[in-house]
Enzyme design. Sequence first.
Site, short mmCIF file in Angstrom:
data_model
loop_
_atom_site.label_atom_id
_atom_site.label_comp_id
_atom_site.label_asym_id
_atom_site.label_seq_id
_atom_site.Cartn_x
_atom_site.Cartn_y
_atom_site.Cartn_z
N GLY B 14 4.49 32.28 54.29
CA GLY B 14 4.82 32.60 52.90
C GLY B 14 5.20 31.34 52.15
O GLY B 14 4.86 30.22 52.57
N GLY B 15 5.93 31.51 51.06
CA GLY B 15 6.27 30.38 50.21
C GLY B 15 7.08 29.30 50.94
O GLY B 15 6.75 28.12 50.87
N PHE B 118 16.65 36.14 32.38
CA PHE B 118 16.80 36.99 33.55
C PHE B 118 18.28 37.35 33.67
O PHE B 118 19.13 36.77 33.00
CB PHE B 118 16.34 36.23 34.81
CG PHE B 118 15.09 36.80 35.45
CD1 PHE B 118 13.94 36.98 34.71
CD2 PHE B 118 15.06 37.12 36.81
CE1 PHE B 118 12.79 37.49 35.30
CE2 PHE B 118 13.92 37.62 37.40
CZ PHE B 118 12.78 37.80 36.66
N ASP B 221 11.15 39.60 61.74
CA ASP B 221 10.74 39.00 63.02
C ASP B 221 11.60 37.79 63.39
O ASP B 221 11.97 37.62 64.55
CB ASP B 221 9.26 38.61 62.97
CG ASP B 221 8.37 39.83 62.70
OD1 ASP B 221 8.72 40.93 63.17
OD2 ASP B 221 7.35 39.67 62.01
N GLN B 240 20.30 43.31 48.92
CA GLN B 240 20.15 43.58 47.50
C GLN B 240 19.29 44.82 47.26
O GLN B 240 18.19 44.93 47.80
CB GLN B 240 19.48 42.39 46.81
CG GLN B 240 19.26 42.61 45.32
CD GLN B 240 19.04 41.30 44.59
OE1 GLN B 240 17.93 40.78 44.60
NE2 GLN B 240 20.09 40.75 44.02
N HIS B 242 17.30 46.38 44.42
CA HIS B 242 16.78 46.00 43.10
C HIS B 242 16.88 47.21 42.18
O HIS B 242 16.49 48.31 42.57
CB HIS B 242 15.32 45.55 43.22
CG HIS B 242 14.84 44.81 42.00
ND1 HIS B 242 14.63 45.43 40.80
CD2 HIS B 242 14.54 43.50 41.81
CE1 HIS B 242 14.22 44.52 39.91
NE2 HIS B 242 14.16 43.36 40.50
N LEU B 252 7.95 47.32 43.20
CA LEU B 252 8.87 46.59 42.32
C LEU B 252 8.39 46.54 40.87
O LEU B 252 7.21 46.36 40.61
CB LEU B 252 9.02 45.16 42.85
CG LEU B 252 9.82 44.17 42.00
CD1 LEU B 252 11.29 44.54 42.00
CD2 LEU B 252 9.62 42.76 42.50
N THR B 254 9.53 44.12 37.78
CA THR B 254 10.34 42.90 37.62
C THR B 254 11.50 43.05 36.64
O THR B 254 11.42 43.76 35.64
CB THR B 254 9.48 41.71 37.17
OG1 THR B 254 10.33 40.58 36.93
CG2 THR B 254 8.71 42.01 35.89
N GLU B 255 12.58 42.32 36.96
CA GLU B 255 13.71 42.18 36.05
C GLU B 255 13.26 41.53 34.74
O GLU B 255 13.91 41.68 33.70
CB GLU B 255 14.75 41.29 36.75
CG GLU B 255 16.05 41.14 36.03
CD GLU B 255 17.06 40.47 36.96
OE1 GLU B 255 17.43 41.08 37.98
OE2 GLU B 255 17.47 39.33 36.69
N ARG B 286 22.31 42.07 39.50
CA ARG B 286 21.54 43.19 40.04
C ARG B 286 22.44 44.22 40.74
O ARG B 286 22.20 45.42 40.66
CB ARG B 286 20.48 42.69 41.01
CG ARG B 286 19.32 42.05 40.30
CD ARG B 286 18.26 41.60 41.29
NE ARG B 286 17.14 41.02 40.54
CZ ARG B 286 16.11 40.40 41.08
NH1 ARG B 286 16.05 40.25 42.40
NH2 ARG B 286 15.13 39.91 40.34
N HIS B 353 15.57 45.51 48.45
CA HIS B 353 14.70 44.46 47.95
C HIS B 353 14.82 43.13 48.68
O HIS B 353 13.83 42.46 48.94
CB HIS B 353 15.02 44.25 46.47
CG HIS B 353 14.17 43.24 45.77
ND1 HIS B 353 12.80 43.34 45.72
CD2 HIS B 353 14.50 42.11 45.08
CE1 HIS B 353 12.32 42.31 45.02
NE2 HIS B 353 13.31 41.55 44.65
N ARG B 398 22.17 37.98 45.12
CA ARG B 398 21.22 36.96 44.63
C ARG B 398 20.88 37.22 43.17
O ARG B 398 20.68 38.37 42.77
CB ARG B 398 19.95 36.99 45.47
CG ARG B 398 18.85 36.10 44.94
CD ARG B 398 17.68 36.01 45.86
NE ARG B 398 16.84 37.19 45.89
CZ ARG B 398 15.99 37.56 44.93
NH1 ARG B 398 15.89 36.86 43.82
NH2 ARG B 398 15.25 38.65 45.07
N LEU B 404 12.60 32.50 44.72
CA LEU B 404 11.47 31.57 44.75
C LEU B 404 11.98 30.13 44.73
O LEU B 404 11.42 29.25 45.39
CB LEU B 404 10.52 31.83 43.57
CG LEU B 404 9.71 33.14 43.61
CD1 LEU B 404 8.74 33.21 42.44
CD2 LEU B 404 8.95 33.30 44.92
#
Lengths: 235, 587
Positions: B14-15, B118, B221, B240, B242, B252, B254-255, B286, B353, B398, B404
């Site tokens: 992932g990222g 946000f 994992d 969290q 959401h 989801l 988005t906020e 949140r 979330h 968070r 991200l």
Amino acid sequence: MLQVSLYRYNPETDEAPYMQDFSVDTSGRDLMVLDVLELIKAEYDGSVTYRRSCREGVCGSDGLNMNGKNGLACVTPLSETVKGEKLVIRPLPGLPVIRDLVVDMSLFYAQYEKVQPYLQNASPAPAIERLQSPEERAQLDGLYECILCACCSTSCPSFWWNPDRFVGPAGLLQAYRFLADSRDTATEERLSKLDDPFSVFRCHGIQNCVNVCPKGLNPTKAIGHIRTMLLNRAT
Amino acid sequence: MRTISFDGVIVGGGGAGMRAALQLAQSGYKTAVISKVFPTRSHTVSAQGGITCAIASADPEDDWRWHMYDTVKGSDYIGDQDAIEYMCSVGPEAIFELEHMGLPFSRTEEGRIYQRPFGGQSKNFGEGGQAARTCAAADRTGHALLHTLYQNNIKNETVFFNEWFAVDLVKNQDGAVVGVIAICIETGETVYVKSKATVFATGGAGRIYASTTNAHINTGDGMGMALRAGVPAQDMEMWQFHPTGIYGAGTLVTEGCRGEGGYLVNKDGERFMERYAPNAKDLAGRDVVARSMVLEILEGRGCGPNGDHVKLKLDHLGEDVLESRLPGICELSRTFAHVDPVKEPIPVVPTCHYMMGGIPTNVHGQALTVDASGNDAVIPGLYACGEVACVSVHGANRLGGNSLLDLVVFGRASGLFIEKSLREGIELRDASQTDIDAAGCRLEALNARESGEQVAPLRQELQEIMQNHFGVFRTGEFMREGIAKLDDLRARVENVALADRSNAFNTSRIECLELQNLFETAEATAIVAEARDESRGAHAREDFTERDDENWLCHSLYHGEDKKVSKRSVNFTPQTVETFQPMARSY
């Protein structure tokens, strides 16, 4: 009861692929096709094999052929694909099958990599972002959203015939995504790599890609732009 | 068993994993990424609204210290201030790098990166009103980010083991981590992947709950592997919820919808957040918004025939704004809620979330444990970044857009640190055959087992226990019931049976291994949630409604081997700014 006919093939035990029928109790709900597969795997046959991840149409894992049309199982409701009572699920056409609904996507990915799908800019990067106007950025809309699900390329007869030499709609959409980016300076190099009889010009405008793209993108249009750029470059 | 050797191995594509991999690949060290899905199928792809960072585009006066203040406050003061300082100050550099790599951010008229408001954002340390600090690529920021990182890894020739599944950590006689056992899903071959640095970037575990925004693949994992290897888990009670998961589907919304001007309404059409958070309203933290929604529902003001959800109103924004700023939301809403947000509000409900907890690390991504005298000790060879890590920048809650940033900044930081360590020389003793066999025994046992329960019903049972006993509001008695149910479930999960014994692309085998990871994550969550007898951030106790700074202004640490909970200090010593002292948290 929903009648589901599934393409089955296990290389370790089956000499040839076959179709297996399941009678699935959906309790009358308009499930997504992925939900039906999850139900079959959980309650009918744990060996049924397919890919899935996000279940919301953004990761591109579950591209399948459902009643003859490619699409994403997770965002295809039964009401959209099932006419009558029967749902026939096959792997994406034209790629080697590894097992059941899982295809070998190596050729598809190789074509993607061939177009150098990353930004190239010869000038040194500034201390902040490279500036880009909203109008320049709008050129990327309809291109960058591709999720690499392969629904388009595996519905394309030209790609079936020449998966090794025709880049295919998904790869070409990304090729144009970088050609269209005001920040990219490798236009000439990109075009010269595509300038042969197969890479781009095997597209015959059949538009199956446009019909099946689950994100509503238009690879044929992007390919048209590349053709124009190639032809302008030649003259 | 075959051995493959690398300088650095990253588990997870992932990222965070791909940012770490990119850093290492650019340095020329032999780097591999093991990912159980093709990397662009990772859950980062589902991130929508954006990446929060003080790049001073929307507001030229913006300051990373304001972002730091918001993040510390958002964390309910158990985020580590040295880590938050690092993330917020290094952030702009990391964002500009992504832009230079080609990430197609939306733009302002000046040609800069577009930023939207946000939740939990402020100017001037909470004194200057709402900030707009979240950098966005429409509402597909995660997709744009993940594809950009994959593309740049292709450019730098990172080695990918796609559709390989890491089973367990290999530790040598000194307790250092020296790689993982992994299965090639396509062939079923099991391999020892040996490495001088093993980076866990395995993401979250939202699938411990029945209702989650998370992908099927988010099965904890890394947490499972870590806990089995004796690595502690930090702040696992902090999950969290959401505010806006689509009712029924869990997907989801988005906020950023509320950032662009959308708001929540109850069955009377009332904008109820004005009562709960008079200043920030729908853009409060949140945890605050999610709790307010649940209270509306519990007090009989929910929507629908069962009164079990509320609605997100967007139609007043107009079709142009919705189609240009929130096109993905329009698509998701039409598909999963059968509602066109241009015309009607979207039915939404708080949905699991994000895992704020995880493997404790320092800012270099080095995994930490505690020694006999209770001091932090680095676990040689093991690193973690992204959602699986708890560095901790999120503390008890968070802020939107910070996940991200977390994964980019700390993926990068891990890569930088490992590069430096490799240059200085990493000497770890080789694993013996016994060490490797020990790591393979869980898989061995699964393959050998002749009887047991099936994976799907066990997974469902686990998810329902967590959903019912460890949700938005928690009470001690009810959690202890949940823990007892988990106690009963453990042996059954350990003895899960394979429905399919083939080698080729056996997803049943993977699902069994994933279930055991889910279980480890869930059990840690349950035990620590019961132990923390206060309310803080996302952890809301009905029997302990107040925040208790005297006893709980600290991290929780869960030790899998004896299921004990201990406490670990929060860092209150940033290097370049004054400490943000704990205050009452209101929006």
